[in-house]
Every structure is written in C-alpha cells, then in structure tokens.
Design a protein around this motif. Sequence first.
Motif, PDB file in Angstrom:
ATOM      1  N   ASP A 121       0.829  -1.202   0.000  1.00 23.29           N
ATOM      2  CA  ASP A 121       0.000   0.000   0.000  1.00 23.29           C
ATOM      3  C   ASP A 121       0.867   1.257   0.000  1.00 23.29           C
ATOM      4  OD1 ASP A 121      -2.270  -1.504  -0.032  1.00 23.29           O
ATOM      5  OD2 ASP A 121      -2.974  -0.950   1.972  1.00 23.29           O
ATOM      6  N   GLU A 122       2.000   1.201   0.711  1.00 24.40           N
ATOM      7  CA  GLU A 122       2.923   2.339   0.736  1.00 24.40           C
ATOM      8  C   GLU A 122       3.439   2.637  -0.665  1.00 24.40           C
ATOM      9  OE1 GLU A 122       3.976   5.246   2.851  1.00 24.40           O
ATOM     10  OE2 GLU A 122       3.931   3.559   4.263  1.00 24.40           O
ATOM     11  N   ARG A 123       3.774   1.587  -1.378  1.00 24.78           N
ATOM     12  CA  ARG A 123       4.287   1.761  -2.742  1.00 24.78           C
ATOM     13  C   ARG A 123       3.209   2.330  -3.667  1.00 24.78           C
ATOM     14  NH1 ARG A 123       6.611  -3.461  -3.912  1.00 24.78           N
ATOM     15  NH2 ARG A 123       4.462  -4.046  -4.364  1.00 24.78           N
ATOM     16  N   ASN A 124       1.956   1.853  -3.513  1.00 28.37           N
ATOM     17  CA  ASN A 124       0.867   2.349  -4.356  1.00 28.37           C
ATOM     18  C   ASN A 124       0.544   3.810  -4.046  1.00 28.37           C
ATOM     19  OD1 ASN A 124       0.590  -0.109  -5.656  1.00 28.37           O
ATOM     20  ND2 ASN A 124      -0.970  -0.868  -4.239  1.00 28.37           N
ATOM     21  N   LEU A 125       0.569   4.176  -2.764  1.00 29.08           N
ATOM     22  CA  LEU A 125       0.327   5.567  -2.398  1.00 29.08           C
ATOM     23  C   LEU A 125       1.408   6.464  -2.997  1.00 29.08           C
ATOM     24  CD1 LEU A 125      -1.108   7.810  -0.811  1.00 29.08           C
ATOM     25  CD2 LEU A 125       0.290   7.179   1.176  1.00 29.08           C
ATOM     26  N   ALA A 126       2.671   6.031  -2.905  1.00 31.29           N
ATOM     27  CA  ALA A 126       3.765   6.809  -3.478  1.00 31.29           C
ATOM     28  C   ALA A 126       3.584   6.976  -4.984  1.00 31.29           C
ATOM     29  CB  ALA A 126       5.105   6.141  -3.170  1.00 31.29           C
ATOM     30  N   ARG A 127       3.192   5.901  -5.663  1.00 28.94           N
ATOM     31  CA  ARG A 127       2.984   5.982  -7.114  1.00 28.94           C
ATOM     32  C   ARG A 127       1.898   6.990  -7.450  1.00 28.94           C
ATOM     33  NH1 ARG A 127       6.547   5.178 -10.014  1.00 28.94           N
ATOM     34  NH2 ARG A 127       5.922   7.211 -10.815  1.00 28.94           N
ATOM     35  N   VAL A 139      -5.841   2.843  -4.079  1.00 29.90           N
ATOM     36  CA  VAL A 139      -5.626   3.705  -2.911  1.00 29.90           C
ATOM     37  C   VAL A 139      -6.961   4.256  -2.437  1.00 29.90           C
ATOM     38  CG1 VAL A 139      -4.520   5.806  -2.057  1.00 29.90           C
ATOM     39  CG2 VAL A 139      -3.314   4.338  -3.698  1.00 29.90           C
ATOM     40  N   PRO A 140      -7.362   3.985  -1.192  1.00 33.43           N
ATOM     41  CA  PRO A 140      -8.615   4.536  -0.674  1.00 33.43           C
ATOM     42  C   PRO A 140      -8.565   6.061  -0.624  1.00 33.43           C
ATOM     43  CG  PRO A 140      -7.778   2.792   0.770  1.00 33.43           C
ATOM     44  CD  PRO A 140      -6.689   3.124  -0.193  1.00 33.43           C
TER      45      PRO A 140
END
Length: 750
Positions: A627-633, A711-712
């Motif tokens: 999730d951290e990686r998706n938020l950063a993307r 990402v929510p």
Amino acid sequence: MPDLDTVAAAAADPGREQPWAELGLKADEYARIREILGRRPSSSELAMYSVMWSEHCSYKSSKVHLKQFGELSQETPVGKTLAGIGENAGVIDIGQGYAVTFKIESHNHPSYVEPYQGAATGVGGIVRDILAMGARPVAVMDPLRFGPLDADDTHRVLPGIVAGVGGYGNCLGLPNIGGEAVFDETYVGNPLVNALCVGVLRHEDLHLAKASGVGNKVVLYGARTGGDGIGGVSVLASETFAADGPAKRPSVQVGDPFMEKLLIECTLELFAAGLVAGIQDLGGAGLSCATSELASAGDGGMHVDLDRVPLRDSTLAPEEILMSESQERMMAVVEPADVEAFLAICAKWEVDATVVGEVTDTGRLQIDWHGDRVVDVPPRTVAHDGPVYERPFARPEWQDALQADGAEALPRPHGGDELRATLLRLAASPNLCDKSWITDQYDRYVRGDTVLAQPSDSGMIRVDEESGLGVAVSTDCNGRFAKLDPYAGAQLALAEAYRNVATSGATPIAVSDCLNFGSPEDPDVMWQLAEACRGLKDACATLGIPVTGGNVSLYNQTGETAILPTPVVAVLGVIDDVTKRTPTGFVAAGERVLHLGQTREELSGSEWAHVVHGHLGGTPPRVDLPDERNLARLLIDAGRAGLITSAHDLSDGGLAQALVESCLRRDIGVSVRLEGDPFVGLFAESAPRAIVTVPDGDVEQFLLMAGSLGVPVGEIGRTGGDQLVVEGEFGIPLAELRAAWSSTLPAALG
C-alpha cells in the motif's frame, strides 16, 4: 620522551607490558594482533589497531547483521548503483549522465562532550566523505535527538549543537534542507547528532579510495595535524602512551570550516585536472584509517614517513600523529609525473600539501619515524579484518508486557472543547511544534539550487538548471515505534521517509541509514539492532530500493538506560523536473481536501499517548509496504500530471498535525468533516496516509487514478477562511493556532 618503541624493539622485547586494555582492546583482540604480527605490536601499531578495531571504525558488533543489506539488488527504480556499501558513500545514477552520492553518519558522543565542535565536525566529516567520491557537496541535513525540552542537559547541549551544525554548514556555503529535532527523556546525557550530505557528480568523475600503482606518491593535504581528537573514536586519553608527554588532549576534534571550503574547491580542481589516482578523507582514526584503507583497497603496499606530516604541535609522538583526528585533511594517491601540478593547485588554494609516502609492492603498510620503522603490518588486518562478534541477543523478557500495555485504555478527550484543547496541546508539544528557532540558524537557500527545505516533507535540490533534474531527500525515525517493535519500527522509519519523498513528486530510489542503539553487550539492545536490520532489509526488498551505505552508533546510553532504539533512515528520490514538484501545505482557498489511505484505531506509541499521558506501550501502527508503494505511485503520478496542488504525509500527530501544518504554511484555513470517532480520525497515526488538495476540475481524474492503484480516497473538506474547523466539533482561529505552535522553542530557549 621515552625511548621510541620501534618494530625492531617490539621483536627484541616481546614481554613488555602494553596498555591494550586502556586503548579499548579486549584480551583476545590483543592476542590476535600478536598472532597476526608474530610478535607484540610496537606502540604505534597498537595505536593503529586500537582505533581501527574500535566499534566506530570496525563495526565489529554489527557486521553480522549489516551484511544482509549487501544481499539487496543494487538496481534502483531509475538506474544502477555506481558505488555502494564499503565505499565512503553510496553513488547512484540519476540519469542524464549525472550521479548523486549521499550518506548519513553520527557524531553523538563528541557532541555531548563539546556540543559546538562535536556537531560542527560531524558536518565536516560527512562532507569530506561525499567529496572523496569525486562529487561536489550540495546540501546537508541534520536529524537530531535531545532529552526533554525542560531538562538542564538539553539547555546545555541543544544551543551549541544547533550553532555547530549551522556555523559549519553556513561557512561552507551548503544549504541545510531538512532533518528532525525530537525530544525524549532517554536522550538525556546522550543526544544524537546525525549528519547527512548530498553531492552531485558526472559519471566519469567517480573516484574511489584505493592506493594502486607501484611508485605512485601518497600526498597528505589540508590542515596540519594537531593534538585535537586524539583517540576520539575510542574515547581515549593520550597519556596512555607517555606519562611525561603533553597534557591530556581534548577527545573532540576542532573544526575550521573556512579551511574545509578551501579543501573542497582545491579537491574539485584536482579532480577536474585528472591528477588524482585514489583518494580518502581523514575522519575517524585519522592517518591510521586513511593509510590502511587506501593500501588494503589498492595494491596492498604503502610506505609512509611520518617526519613529513605537517604538524601544528611538534611535541606529538608517532602514536599521537597516527591517532589524531584533526579535521580538514585528505590523502591522495598521485602519479609521480603529476605531483608538481598537484602541489601547484594546492598552493593556489593556500592548502598545505606534502608527499608523505608512496605505493609499494611489499603487501605491507610500513611507516617510519626519525629513520626508525614504527609500523610494519599487513594493511588489510588493520582496515578490514578486525574482530567480528556474534554477540548474544534475545527478545527481552519485558517486551511482551510492553506490547500488552496498549493505549486503548487511556482516557480520551470527548466533545469539541476537549478535542480542541488536545489539538492545541499537541501542536505546541516539543516534537510537533514549529522548529524554525533551529532552522532559522541554517542557510537553506545558499547556492541557489534549493527547491524545497524545512518545513517541507522533504528537501529538494536542483541538479541541472537546463533540464530541471533534481533530487529530494528525507530522514525519519520514530524511536517509540522502534521500542515497541524494532522490526516494524525500522520499516515505519523507512516508509515515512519514502512517503515524504513521494509527496514532493520525486521517485524514491535509494536508502542510507544511521543505526543508533545502546550497548551491544546488552542482549536486549542487540536484539533491537538485529530486528531493525532485518526489518529494514525486508522493507527495502519489498519496495525495490537498495541500501547504499550508512553508519552504526552503539553505546548510546547513560548508566543502565539505553536510548530509544533509533534507526534513522534517509531516502533519496529523483524528479525529472523540479518545477513540477508538489509543495507541502495548502496553496489556495476553495480547493478540495482529500484523505488518502485507511485510518485505523492505532494510537499506541503516538504523540497523543506520549504528550498527554507520558505512556509508551502496545504495538506500533501496522506496516503495509505494498500500500505504501501504491500511495507513493499515486502521489508521484498525480503530481507529474498537475492534478494535485499540495500534499502532506500523515505521521506524527496524525491528521490533526497535518492540518495544522498545512494551514499555517501559507495562512489558509480549512473546514473538514470526519466520519466515525473524531478523536481517532484526528490523532491516530496509521500508515500509509497523506492528504492532498485538488482543484474542483481535477477531482474526477484524480479519483480514477487512485482507483486504478487501489488507494482509498475520502473527501474530507475544503480549504479557505482563517480557521481550522472540524465540523460539528470546534474551530480554531489560525492566529491562535500559530501562537501555540510557534511559541514553544522560543519560550524554552530564549
């Protein structure tokens, strides 16, 4: 002066008692030195082994845990690692023929003994590490830790440390673009002064620390060698060697930033002229380190004549010359034909330079003094083959009870008035308040390439004026989280620094770390270190970024009280065009505020529990690296597409603190509405989360982008007005909020 203890004397007098214990060596280590040499060491050899086998230089208690970082892929998301662990600093390809080098190190104990010089020379040392890679230093950062703000010890060390960091960096003309200042009672008597430097170079300018080419000359240049910092690495007094020698010397180095500035410019000109075959800075362990590391990384042989070393103090014994950590010195390997040109450039910059030796084919490091040989050792045994300890470690008996004592049962605020008072109290607390009392002492914009600096989520520097290529850096660590769970705590430190870089619009590509822990002889502390290393390695593997170097600082404790385990993590990111950066803080009224990520009831180890209840217990927020990686993307792609006008990560203090800082950055208010328990919504510290502002016309496209990445997203409010409003609960005028947030450090420190 007593009779010189030469190599010949050591062979002829094997039974002479030597002060190996006073020099910090263990009995088995001294026995190992005798085994390596086939005799007892001379006093000069003993000095070299003692400082080079110290914890600070040899990593003897942490090597077994650090080696796992070498198992990580050295490919970054945008290129490759050009130099990694084992070099003075990591070097990373960032495209367009540019590379960036960065590293973070500690100067904790010297900064307690002598705050100004300890901190100043910490900055000087890390700058020379960057310079030694062939790079121009372009920025510094300073993660700091102190005891409680009202403690006498804090009032003694904090002003000097901040003045030392600022004084040295400002004189060098290097912008200080970020860092931290954290307060906790475990740092009383043991402040942490970590220093980071970033440098920029072209690929072809990379230089390494090695002495190759038989007959090449060894040149010592920079400041003269003095008595300051003798035994600084192993916290050693000089009278160990000679009772009738000079008076006890300071163990803290004394810095001269103006000499360092000359040294930087001189060295960069030497690089540009192609006159340097190998180079090493003189930091911890001084000449002992530079000579042994250069020799062991090259052809293996070097001869040095100590009589040629320029001295500030003619009374120094050879042992002291070898152990001195006098600042602003470099050692270069130069081809004979280039020596005259090398010395001419040094003279131009008014930098002393002397040929002190040459590269040999003996496979030995041989050092003479007054015509007698005082050192004759295999250099690798000094520099690289020191002791390796697999110290015992075990999960502490108290860890289960600590984790069972969560924050769930702590009394909580109810109703708007109590929530309002809690938000103001936290905003004014030492860890969350305005740090400009500190950062205003630093020049953040010198050189003209600073794009972002404190209080932005990350610092950003422009690398190339024409294309706009730049890099962003952030450092982070929550020691309370690491105490509750060192594996997760190290991952949360990495995740927050990673997220901070992404909020600026840069792609995270590499990690440097500074692992600050208590005594390695305590199995509880070693367990914390082992778990933190394991957590950091696993997280880097998941996120796909390498650890390119770092530092370990142990024995950080006062009596039996160890500091909070503090694995500070620095993340470096690259951005193609700094004009497309995303700022921290609201930039305009009338924009929508969107909350990214999921909020859970995670309050253990939080600022709320710490400030309001003085409580530490439970388990830290859950780590979710995918999730951290998706938020950063999402943050990077949305920033590049121009869909978001600001972004701010949610971490210490939760949503409440992110709103405070976002409002006060440009005096733009906000009105938010929260679903569910407003206390949890405001003060939980779940990860990974961020808030962004989006103009009305871009919301639909942003939501589609977020949905594609899973990402929510929740719309929580709109910017505007002159208050921070939580609908149905309270409102706080920004003037009142700023007064609370900005008054804490000036009131305490003057």
